[in-house]
Design a protein around this motif. Structure first.
Motif, PDB file in Angstrom:
ATOM      1  N   SER A  39       1.792  -2.292   5.056  1.00 50.78           N
ATOM      2  CA  SER A  39       1.883  -1.200   4.079  1.00 50.78           C
ATOM      3  C   SER A  39       1.846  -1.698   2.654  1.00 50.78           C
ATOM      4  N   ASP A  40       2.186  -2.973   2.442  1.00 48.69           N
ATOM      5  CA  ASP A  40       2.218  -3.514   1.092  1.00 48.69           C
ATOM      6  C   ASP A  40       2.097  -5.027   1.165  1.00 48.69           C
ATOM      7  N   ILE A  41       1.401  -5.600   0.213  1.00 47.77           N
ATOM      8  CA  ILE A  41       1.277  -7.059   0.122  1.00 47.77           C
ATOM      9  C   ILE A  41       1.880  -7.476  -1.204  1.00 47.77           C
ATOM     10  N   GLN A  42       2.885  -8.318  -1.150  1.00 51.83           N
ATOM     11  CA  GLN A  42       3.579  -8.777  -2.351  1.00 51.83           C
ATOM     12  C   GLN A  42       2.960 -10.059  -2.884  1.00 51.83           C
ATOM     13  N   ASP A  43       2.888 -10.185  -4.184  1.00 53.62           N
ATOM     14  CA  ASP A  43       2.405 -11.399  -4.815  1.00 53.62           C
ATOM     15  C   ASP A  43       3.524 -12.435  -4.767  1.00 53.62           C
TER      16      ASP A  43
END
Length: 97
Positions: free
Chosen positions: A90-94
């Motif tokens: 659902s989300d990719i974090q840096d």
């Protein structure tokens, strides 16, 4: 006069169809691009491997993995098991920082 109205109506219908066809092609192109960019991550705890697979089924990457200390599906916090199932990103974090 009636002939002019019919001609104008005809042009509007043809123009509308052209716009609709152009929109449909654009929409189809965007949907296909999303499919072509689709990737599946398959993790095998038995083989201790992670595989990245494209939408055609081609293996793009295969890498070794580590799993929890205990065998079986995760049931509660602290049981040292690796969860099993199907999950959606659902989300990719840096993480560069």
């Amino acid at each position: 006069m009636k002939r002019i109205y019919l001609y104008a109506l005809f042009l509007l219908i043809i123009g509308g169809m052209g716009i609709y066809i152009a929109y449909a092609k654009h929409s189809y192109r965007n949907e296909m691009q999303q499919v072509e960019n689709a990737r599946i991550i398959l993790i095998s705890k038995q083989e201790m491997k992670l595989r990245l697979i494209d939408y055609k089924g081609n293996e793009l990457l295969c890498a070794p993995i580590a799993t929890g200390k205990n065998y079986g599906n995760k049931r509660k916090k602290g049981d040292m098991c690796t969860p099993e199932g199907v999950f959606q990103v659902s989300d990719i974090q840096d993480a560069s920082g």
